[in-house]
Design a protein around this motif. Structure first.
Motif, PDB file in Angstrom:
ATOM      1  N   UNK A   1      35.444  42.690  48.578  1.00 41.77           N
ATOM      2  CA  UNK A   1      36.368  43.552  48.465  1.00 41.77           C
ATOM      3  C   UNK A   1      36.746  44.169  47.055  1.00 41.77           C
ATOM      4  N   UNK A   2      37.634  44.949  46.935  1.00 38.48           N
ATOM      5  CA  UNK A   2      37.828  45.864  45.774  1.00 38.48           C
ATOM      6  C   UNK A   2      39.110  46.009  45.123  1.00 38.48           C
ATOM      7  N   UNK A   3      39.225  45.759  44.017  1.00 38.97           N
ATOM      8  CA  UNK A   3      40.755  46.063  43.041  1.00 38.97           C
ATOM      9  C   UNK A   3      40.634  47.199  42.325  1.00 38.97           C
ATOM     10  N   UNK A   4      41.632  48.202  42.524  1.00 37.27           N
ATOM     11  CA  UNK A   4      41.867  49.164  41.745  1.00 37.27           C
ATOM     12  C   UNK A   4      42.651  49.049  40.228  1.00 37.27           C
ATOM     13  N   UNK A  14      34.731  36.421  39.567  1.00 34.12           N
ATOM     14  CA  UNK A  14      34.663  35.052  39.652  1.00 34.12           C
ATOM     15  C   UNK A  14      34.919  34.346  41.034  1.00 34.12           C
ATOM     16  N   UNK A  15      35.816  35.434  41.750  1.00 32.26           N
ATOM     17  CA  UNK A  15      36.118  35.074  43.145  1.00 32.26           C
ATOM     18  C   UNK A  15      35.576  36.166  44.171  1.00 32.26           C
ATOM     19  N   UNK A  16      34.512  36.711  43.455  1.00 35.87           N
ATOM     20  CA  UNK A  16      33.591  37.629  44.476  1.00 35.87           C
ATOM     21  C   UNK A  16      34.214  38.993  45.098  1.00 35.87           C
ATOM     22  N   UNK A  17      35.178  39.413  44.142  1.00 31.32           N
ATOM     23  CA  UNK A  17      35.716  40.697  44.074  1.00 31.32           C
ATOM     24  C   UNK A  17      35.192  41.595  43.132  1.00 31.32           C
ATOM     25  N   UNK A  18      35.212  42.847  43.545  1.00 34.21           N
ATOM     26  CA  UNK A  18      34.937  44.085  42.565  1.00 34.21           C
ATOM     27  C   UNK A  18      35.916  44.842  41.967  1.00 34.21           C
ATOM     28  N   UNK A  30      33.316  46.504  50.138  1.00 33.47           N
ATOM     29  CA  UNK A  30      33.916  46.331  51.676  1.00 33.47           C
ATOM     30  C   UNK A  30      35.177  47.012  51.712  1.00 33.47           C
ATOM     31  N   UNK A  31      35.763  46.944  52.651  1.00 33.53           N
ATOM     32  CA  UNK A  31      36.868  47.851  53.286  1.00 33.53           C
ATOM     33  C   UNK A  31      38.195  47.423  52.965  1.00 33.53           C
ATOM     34  N   UNK A  32      38.187  46.210  52.377  1.00 37.25           N
ATOM     35  CA  UNK A  32      39.598  45.586  51.879  1.00 37.25           C
ATOM     36  C   UNK A  32      39.928  45.954  50.352  1.00 37.25           C
ATOM     37  N   UNK A  33      41.104  46.526  50.127  1.00 38.28           N
ATOM     38  CA  UNK A  33      41.385  47.012  48.913  1.00 38.28           C
ATOM     39  C   UNK A  33      42.618  46.730  48.304  1.00 38.28           C
ATOM     40  N   UNK A  34      42.946  46.198  47.029  1.00 40.66           N
ATOM     41  CA  UNK A  34      44.125  46.027  46.368  1.00 40.66           C
ATOM     42  C   UNK A  34      44.339  46.884  45.116  1.00 40.66           C
ATOM     43  N   UNK A  65      42.803  39.551  50.093  1.00 48.51           N
ATOM     44  CA  UNK A  65      41.466  40.275  50.109  1.00 48.51           C
ATOM     45  C   UNK A  65      40.320  39.681  50.995  1.00 48.51           C
ATOM     46  N   UNK A  66      40.562  38.566  51.556  1.00 45.98           N
ATOM     47  CA  UNK A  66      39.513  37.710  52.215  1.00 45.98           C
ATOM     48  C   UNK A  66      40.261  37.484  53.608  1.00 45.98           C
ATOM     49  N   UNK A  67      39.647  37.726  54.533  1.00 45.05           N
ATOM     50  CA  UNK A  67      40.453  37.459  55.798  1.00 45.05           C
ATOM     51  C   UNK A  67      40.443  36.013  56.078  1.00 45.05           C
ATOM     52  N   UNK A  68      41.491  35.613  56.927  1.00 40.94           N
ATOM     53  CA  UNK A  68      41.628  34.051  57.070  1.00 40.94           C
ATOM     54  C   UNK A  68      40.337  33.558  57.708  1.00 40.94           C
ATOM     55  N   UNK A  69      39.945  32.425  56.833  1.00 41.95           N
ATOM     56  CA  UNK A  69      38.768  31.601  57.255  1.00 41.95           C
ATOM     57  C   UNK A  69      37.704  31.875  56.483  1.00 41.95           C
ATOM     58  N   UNK A  70      37.516  33.123  55.780  1.00 43.66           N
ATOM     59  CA  UNK A  70      36.415  33.437  54.974  1.00 43.66           C
ATOM     60  C   UNK A  70      36.362  32.543  53.623  1.00 43.66           C
TER      61      UNK A  70
END
Length: 250
Positions: A39-42, A67-71, A140-144, A245-250
């Motif tokens: 997932x991605x942070x702007x 560190x939390x696997x977020x780009x 991925x397609x989830x963005x903050x 940014x992470x679906x539940x359970x991922x």
């Protein structure tokens, strides 16, 4: 998107400079593969500051995300760095400095002329950068959206359904039209307010938070000035992004 440099910063972070048309930007990705697109942070910036000047702070925020696997991604703002100034920007900034020096709050017209042209230019540029970076297999397609000029973040979140959460930094001037539209923003919000920030209209920040239409919104207010943000505030924001940014359970 044209990648111009690519290097591993450390064991956590990979940094890529890029150009998109005439706009410079930086993409940070986790050095360790998570086995799925990140997932991605702007990452937003304060108005008028060049990307290169802000790079150390942006890189620190990107390292925390990685560190939390977020780009993360940042782009040069309209009128900043080597980009041409926005028409009339110098005049309106001079008027703002004059008003603040005289102890007068800037009027609505001044705030509109200061902020709205920046919003109008920045939002489609952010969307173009998002379009380009999401063509990569590792994004991925989830963005903050995180920080920067709060009106840009709000307008971008309102216009782009890919944004699922917003971390906002109170402190920049907010046009009345943005305040009026805030009720339409219904994604989860985490808003940081420095209570003693000398450049912040505290009441405007509280009014803005109250206006948001989100059913999940958090206001974190800490004592201290603009540069006195406590370290735990960043940790709280990091948990907010992971949660959304992470679906539940991922």
């Amino acid at each position: 998107m044209n990648i111009t440099t690519h290097h591993r910063v450390d064991e956590v972070l990979i940094e890529r400079d890029f150009t998109l048309g005439d706009i410079d930007g930086v993409l940070w990705t986790p050095a360790a593969s998570a086995g799925a697109p990140a997932p991605l942070i702007l990452l937003g910036q304060p108005g008028g500051f060049a990307l290169e000047r802000m790079r150390p702070g942006l890189r620190a925020r990107a390292r925390s995300a990685a560190s939390s696997a977020i780009a993360s991604i940042a782009i040069e703002q309209p009128g900043a760095g080597a980009r041409p100034p926005l028409p009339g920007a110098e005049q309106v900034r001079a008027e703002l400095r004059e008003a603040l020096a005289a102890g007068r709050p800037p009027g609505d017209d001044l705030v509109d002329r200061l902020i709205l042209p920046l919003v109008d230019r920045a939002v489609p540029e952010w969307q173009a950068a998002l379009d380009a970076v999401q063509q990569r297999d590792d994004i991925g397609d989830r963005v903050a959206v995180s920080g920067g000029v709060v009106s840009i973040a709000i307008a971008l979140a309102l216009r782009d359904p890919r944004i699922v959460a917003a971390g906002l930094f109170a402190g920049s001037f907010v046009p009345r039209s943005v305040l009026d539209a805030a009720h339409r923003l219904t994604i989860p919000i985490h808003m940081l307010l420095q209570w003693d920030d000398e450049g912040n209209d505290r009441q405007m920040a509280l009014d803005l938070f109250d206006a948001f239409g989100s059913s999940e919104k958090t206001l974190q207010a800490n004592l201290g000035g603009h540069t006195g943000v406590p370290s735990f505030a960043g940790e709280d924001a990091a948990r907010f992004y992971v949660r959304h940014l992470f679906p539940a359970g991922i």
